[in-house]
Design an enzyme around this catalytic site. Structure first.
Site, PDB file in Angstrom:
ATOM      1  N   CYS A  14       0.813  -1.217   0.000  1.00 45.76           N
ATOM      2  CA  CYS A  14       0.000   0.000   0.000  1.00 45.76           C
ATOM      3  C   CYS A  14       0.847   1.268   0.000  1.00 45.76           C
ATOM      4  O   CYS A  14       0.293   2.368  -0.015  1.00 45.76           O
ATOM      5  CB  CYS A  14      -0.921   0.009   1.224  1.00 45.76           C
ATOM      6  SG  CYS A  14      -0.043   0.160   2.799  1.00 45.76           S
ATOM      7  N   THR A  15       2.171   1.127   0.021  1.00 46.52           N
ATOM      8  CA  THR A  15       3.051   2.290   0.206  1.00 46.52           C
ATOM      9  C   THR A  15       2.776   3.400  -0.804  1.00 46.52           C
ATOM     10  O   THR A  15       2.735   4.578  -0.454  1.00 46.52           O
ATOM     11  CB  THR A  15       4.520   1.860   0.103  1.00 46.52           C
ATOM     12  OG1 THR A  15       4.766   0.826   1.054  1.00 46.52           O
ATOM     13  CG2 THR A  15       5.436   3.028   0.377  1.00 46.52           C
TER      14      THR A  15
END
Length: 561
Positions: free
Chosen positions: A86-87
């Site tokens: 999800c970075t």
């Protein structure tokens, strides 16, 4: 058992699943508790894979999933789950400015595998922002348009509504029945932060979510950190209650509620850290232990984290999907009626701690010394309004000279404006003010002027970085500005109309023709006494602070006058 048309019993085949971007196996544990056979997991980070393998006892491959060959995947798979990184999508990383194109590569690969295996059901978890991105990219012309036939529907859920003791909002996308998932919502409230802390403090230890007991000697990763120092308490309180931009939150965290989102990274002085009061001790606070975080993340106390250090374990816990939630998803993906779903403590009776146990990793310790360019940026509480309108004390460490000063910001999150607070501004405010207003302000400005003039400002950065003892500390200066700001605002309240006119004149003076289009000016005039007090204080102290600067040697990382 299921009866066939011929009257013979035929055993129902156990659903088979794979877990992509599996991390430590939050999906896998939940699915296994729901009766699903997790055939294989795939994850790039080796320590997370080791944790998954030792706890969930299935094939866990360390592999770059973007390069995973479809021909190497197992066949006859009923369920595909996973949590792509999800970075690049998270607003908490890079301020929401991640590389969306790069992040979408993992989602494309996930959907490519789903399309190849053609499972009956699939689900993917990510941060809430991904929901809108997927919806947009599934449209004609989008990068996900080729997968529109997979029946993907996005949902943003708060896992606290499903019994997790954490207000964790996440996007869950897939072809599952959302109404069925909603039917699993418990009738009772989830555990609170206090339930987790007290359960882990009991003898024997009582798992607050899964219900079973273990000997205290079997509890791993429950070493408490050092108590927060007075400086760390001050910073945490300020970050939460008087942040320069974001809305306020309680300090310490309330024990009678679920907690905010558990994150993968945080420091002893971060806004994201969960801080609790130590019972029976005044002004004593600590952060949570790894085990407390893991329980709040929905892991049983038997689950072990095989990280090499404290930071790795924090990352493992914060990045995981709570298995207490994925257990419910496992039931949904098998289309089980809510009445058929056992409570989690019933499904978890066989859980045992894996062997060998991981090495205890020492928690973070209080900072002894900080970089010479340690930054300071805190709002002056009495001179702060909501929506980011504030006066703040900060230090500029971008050059060889460390400069302390008061800054002023107003407007909106999309259009932030400021006013210069310097000697020229001080002269302008003086010439625009009538005698009565100047007399009302004079004693307070003289008091703050004397305080700064007598303070050891030249040594303040060294004290702030813990390189030298004594001297004036930044928070001492902040407190003085807060005290004078409150008193001066009250004094100027008798001159509110004149103060509003002075503020408008200063904005026109500094911004010229652009002043008419500035947002937020009306709010300044409505709070004219507070704003003028800040303008007067800032333009009085800034020249004094600028005259007392010091240098720091980048190569030697030392400070010199």
């Amino acid at each position: 058992m299921k009866r066939s048309r011929g009257g013979m019993d035929k055993r129902v085949r156990t659903a088979r699943a794979i877990d992509l971007y599996s991390g430590v196996g939050g999906w896998s544990l939940g699915l296994q508790l729901a009766g699903v056979e997790v055939v294989a997991s795939y994850e790039l980070w080796g320590p997370a894979n080791e944790t998954n393998f030792k706890n969930n006892s299935h094939q866990a491959q360390t592999v770059d999933i973007r390069r995973l060959a479809l021909k190497d995947l197992p066949t006859d798979i009923d369920i595909v789950v996973g949590s792509p990184p999800c970075t690049q999508f998270s607003f908490s990383n890079r301020g929401g400015g991640g590389d969306l194109v790069d992040g979408l590569k993992d989602i494309i690969q996930f959907l490519t595998i789903v399309d190849h295996l053609k499972p009956r059901m699939w689900a993917m978890e990510n941060v809430p922002r991904v929901a809108k991105i997927i919806e947009k990219e599934l449209e004609v012309g989008g990068v996900l348009a080729d997968f529109s036939h997979l029946g993907c529907v996005t949902h943003v859920v708060d896992m606290a509504e499903f019994g997790i003791p954490q207000r964790r909002r996440r996007c869950i996308a897939g072809n599952f029945d959302m109404e069925l998932l909603k039917s699993y919502k418990p009738t009772s409230a989830p555990c609170t932060l206090g339930d987790i802390v007290s359960g882990l403090a009991a003898t024997p230890v009582v798992d607050p979510i899964y219900g079973f007991e273990i000997d205290r000697s079997d509890l791993i990763d429950h070493v408490e950190e050092d108590l927060l120092s007075p400086e760390e308490v001050r910073i945490n309180r300020a970050n939460k209650m008087t942040h320069t931009v974001y809305n306020s939150m309680p300090f310490p965290d309330p024990m009678d509620r679920t907690v905010r989102t558990i994150t993968a990274t945080c420091t002893r002085v971060s806004r994201e850290s969960i801080v609790i009061a130590v019972p029976g001790r005044d002004d004593a606070y600590r952060r949570l232990t790894l085990r407390e975080r893991a329980c709040l993340q929905g892991f049983p106390v038997t689950f072990q984290f095989y990280g090499a250090n404290y930071g790795q374990k924090l990352r493992m816990i914060g990045n995981a999907i709570p298995p207490a939630f994925s257990y419910l998803m496992g039931q949904v993906l098998q289309r089980r009626n809510a009445k058929e779903v056992p409570l989690l403590p019933q499904a978890a009776t066989a859980l045992r701690r894996p062997e060998p146990i991981p090495v205890e990793t020492p928690p973070d310790r209080a900072g002894v010394r900080y970089p010479a360019n340690r930054t300071f940026k805190f709002a002056i509480p009495s001179l702060q309004l909501k929506s980011g309108v504030r006066f703040e004390l900060d230090n500029d460490c971008s050059g060889e000279i460390v400069k302390w000063g008061v800054a002023f910001y107003f407007g909106t999150s999309k259009a932030i404006h400021s006013l210069q607070l310097d000697e020229e501004t001080a002269r302008y405010l003086k010439t625009r003010s009538k005698k009565a207003l100047k007399q009302a302000a004079a004693p307070y400005l003289e008091e703050v002027r004397q305080f700064v003039a007598s303070a050891d400002i030249r040594n303040m950065q060294a004290v702030w970085t813990h390189r030298r003892p004594g001297g004036i500390r930044p928070f001492m200066l902040l407190d003085k500005l807060d005290e004078i700001g409150s008193a001066l605002s009250a004094s100027l309240s008798q001159h509110a109309d004149e103060a509003a006119s002075v503020i408008e004149a200063l904005i026109q003076h500094q911004h010229g023709a652009a002043a008419e289009a500035l947002s937020g000016v009306a709010k300044l005039t409505r709070n004219s006494a507070t704003i003028l007090a800040g303008l007067l204080i800032g333009s009085t102290v800034n020249p004094l602070l600028l005259a007392r600067v010091f240098c720091w040697d980048r190569q030697k990382d030392s400070i010199s006058n």
